[in-house]
Structures are given as structure tokens and as C-alpha cells.
Design a protein around this motif. Structure first.
Motif, PDB file in Angstrom:
ATOM      1  N   UNK A  23     -18.505  60.689  -6.888  1.00  0.00           N
ATOM      2  CA  UNK A  23     -18.665  60.214  -8.336  1.00  0.00           C
ATOM      3  C   UNK A  23     -19.921  60.304  -9.105  1.00  0.00           C
ATOM      4  N   UNK A  24     -20.689  59.445  -8.486  1.00  0.00           N
ATOM      5  CA  UNK A  24     -22.346  59.389  -8.874  1.00  0.00           C
ATOM      6  C   UNK A  24     -22.740  60.594  -8.999  1.00  0.00           C
ATOM      7  N   UNK A  25     -22.829  61.267  -8.147  1.00  0.00           N
ATOM      8  CA  UNK A  25     -23.454  62.878  -8.048  1.00  0.00           C
ATOM      9  C   UNK A  25     -22.851  63.708  -9.389  1.00  0.00           C
ATOM     10  N   UNK A  26     -21.637  63.357  -9.486  1.00  0.00           N
ATOM     11  CA  UNK A  26     -20.791  64.080 -10.548  1.00  0.00           C
ATOM     12  C   UNK A  26     -21.402  63.715 -11.958  1.00  0.00           C
ATOM     13  N   UNK A  27     -21.513  62.489 -11.927  1.00  0.00           N
ATOM     14  CA  UNK A  27     -22.085  61.727 -13.256  1.00  0.00           C
ATOM     15  C   UNK A  27     -23.512  62.280 -13.415  1.00  0.00           C
ATOM     16  N   UNK A  28     -24.591  62.301 -12.668  1.00  0.00           N
ATOM     17  CA  UNK A  28     -25.728  62.674 -12.539  1.00  0.00           C
ATOM     18  C   UNK A  28     -25.960  64.199 -13.081  1.00  0.00           C
ATOM     19  N   UNK A  29     -24.833  64.962 -12.436  1.00  0.00           N
ATOM     20  CA  UNK A  29     -24.869  66.271 -12.892  1.00  0.00           C
ATOM     21  C   UNK A  29     -24.440  66.553 -14.023  1.00  0.00           C
ATOM     22  N   UNK A  30     -23.573  65.911 -14.701  1.00  0.00           N
ATOM     23  CA  UNK A  30     -23.156  65.950 -16.206  1.00  0.00           C
ATOM     24  C   UNK A  30     -24.244  65.664 -17.040  1.00  0.00           C
ATOM     25  N   UNK A  31     -25.062  64.380 -16.590  1.00  0.00           N
ATOM     26  CA  UNK A  31     -26.099  64.071 -17.395  1.00  0.00           C
ATOM     27  C   UNK A  31     -27.110  65.339 -17.452  1.00  0.00           C
ATOM     28  N   UNK A  32     -27.459  65.882 -16.579  1.00  0.00           N
ATOM     29  CA  UNK A  32     -28.414  67.006 -16.410  1.00  0.00           C
ATOM     30  C   UNK A  32     -27.964  68.154 -17.200  1.00  0.00           C
ATOM     31  N   UNK A  33     -26.732  68.447 -17.228  1.00  0.00           N
ATOM     32  CA  UNK A  33     -26.246  69.727 -17.689  1.00  0.00           C
ATOM     33  C   UNK A  33     -26.031  69.724 -19.299  1.00  0.00           C
ATOM     34  N   UNK A  34     -25.589  68.411 -19.675  1.00  0.00           N
ATOM     35  CA  UNK A  34     -25.135  68.414 -20.962  1.00  0.00           C
ATOM     36  C   UNK A  34     -25.211  67.040 -21.553  1.00  0.00           C
ATOM     37  N   UNK A  35     -26.410  66.540 -21.993  1.00  0.00           N
ATOM     38  CA  UNK A  35     -26.821  65.117 -22.206  1.00  0.00           C
ATOM     39  C   UNK A  35     -25.455  64.596 -23.279  1.00  0.00           C
ATOM     40  N   UNK A  36     -25.045  65.534 -23.961  1.00  0.00           N
ATOM     41  CA  UNK A  36     -23.920  65.046 -24.995  1.00  0.00           C
ATOM     42  C   UNK A  36     -22.745  64.526 -24.310  1.00  0.00           C
ATOM     43  N   UNK A  37     -22.602  65.001 -23.426  1.00  0.00           N
ATOM     44  CA  UNK A  37     -21.163  64.721 -22.800  1.00  0.00           C
ATOM     45  C   UNK A  37     -21.383  63.377 -21.915  1.00  0.00           C
TER      46      UNK A  37
END
Ligand code: ADP
Length: 177
Positions: free
Chosen positions: A159-173
């Protein structure tokens, strides 16, 4: 409680769970058909924190979740202190253990270390909700099912990796995750 379709384009549990496509299948333990040796092999060959327990490999019906460290300790103790527990002893997580021929070795009953209600979500569950559940319930892992069959697992680290990935890909999300 509404606006379900809002999530439809977003990441779902099936996108984050392990195993990924082409990975080896989930390592599971069956409720009453594996031997002490089978389970010892699993805990030596893998380092996962825990293993889902299923009715049978064929059915993939979830029975519970067992921690690796509890398995190691219980088997070690039983081998030392419990008469008749040998490599070929069947390990049984159920209330009633299947009758075995009189010549077979003692059964090792491990119901007491089984978490009978591990948290589960379906494969379609939006990751927003999964993240929320992890946060609010302080989960270490969550199992993923489809039509009652076990499909995969998501750990806190996943889950933490997923959150980090989301943060990299799409700051809005990140605002919505
Ligand atoms: P962590 O994610 O904290 O390293 P684990 O060591 O339990 O925890 O899991 C390592 C990885 O393997 C994670 O990506 C997880 O989803 C996956 N995993 C966990 N348990 C199993 C299992 N029984 N079978 C297959 N994969 C698993």
C-alpha cells in the motif's frame, strides 16, 4: 455511499495485489492436508510474514490467515514436546480433523494460531478505499477475493509503495488518495 462510477477509472485492489500477472501463485497452506514437512518447506523457502489458509488448493476457499512466526514456533514446540509429531504428521487447522488410518502419525492441531477472520476485499475494490481501510484499521495485510475465491494479498508495504507511486505519477491524485 454514492458516486460509485467516480472510481471506475482508478486503481483497484487487483492492480496492487500480489501475485502480479506471470508471478508464481500465492503461497497458501491447506486446512487439513499438508504435513509438518510440507509446511516446514514453505516457511524455509519463503519469507512472507504470513500465509492464507484455504480449504484446498483446488477450491481456493479462504479459511483464515496464519503468521509465519507462529507456525515456526508451534511446529518447533510440537516436535520437541508433543509425542508422535513427526515430519509426516498432518497439520490440521479445522475443528474436526479428518479420520486417518490407525497406523498414521499423530495429527498436529494448529487451530489456535489461525486468524479466522482476516480482513478481505474484492478485486474490484478501489484502492482509495483499501488505503482508507489500512489507515483506519491499522492493517498489516489484507486478502483479495473474487466470488469468494482467494486471489491475492496486499501488505502494508504494498500500500505504501502504491501511495508513493501515485504521488510520483500524478500529484493531483494524492489529494484524493
Ligand atoms: P512486506 O510487504 O512487508 O515485505 P511480506 O514479506 O509478507 O511483507 O510480503 C512481501 C511481498 O510478497 C509483498 O509484496 C506481498 O504482497 C507478497 N506476499 C505476502 N504474502 C504472500 C504469500 N503468502 N504468497 C505470495 N506472495 C505474498
Amino acid at each position: 455511499l454514492e458516486a460509485k462510477e467516480e472510481f471506475s477509472h482508478k486503481t483497484r485492489a487487483m492492480d496492487v495485489m500480489r501475485p502480479r500477472k506471470n508471478d508464481p501463485p500465492l503461497t497458501v497452506i491447506t486446512q487439513d492436508s499438508m504435513t509438518v514437512e510440507d509446511v516446514e518447506t514453505i516457511v524455509t523457502k519463503t519469507t512472507y510474514s504470513g500465509y492464507p489458509v484455504v480449504v484446498s488448493r483446488a477450491s481456493q476457499r479462504l479459511v483464515g490467515f496464519v503468521l509465519r512466526r507462529d507456525l515456526i514456533i508451534s511446529i518447533e514446540n510440537a516436535r520437541k514436546k508433543q509425542d508422535g509429531i513427526v515430519s509426516t504428521s498432518i497439520i490440521c487447522f479445522t475443528d474436526y480433523c479428518p479420520p486417518l488410518p490407525p497406523s498414521s502419525p499423530s495429527v498436529l492441531k494448529l487451530r489456535s494460531i489461525l486468524d479466522l477472520s482476516p480482513f478481505t476485499v474484492t478485486d474490484e475494490t478501489p484502492m482509495e478505499i483499501v488505503v482508507d481501510i489500512f489507515r483506519k484499521l491499522g492493517l498489516r495485510q489484507c486478502l483479495v477475493t473474487h466470488n469468494g475465491k482467494l486471489l491475492g494479498i496486499i501488505t502494508k508495504k504494498d500500500v505504501l509503495k502504491h501511495i508513493a507511486q501515485m504521488a510520483n505519477q500524478d500529484p493531483e491524485s494524492i489529494l484524493f488518495n
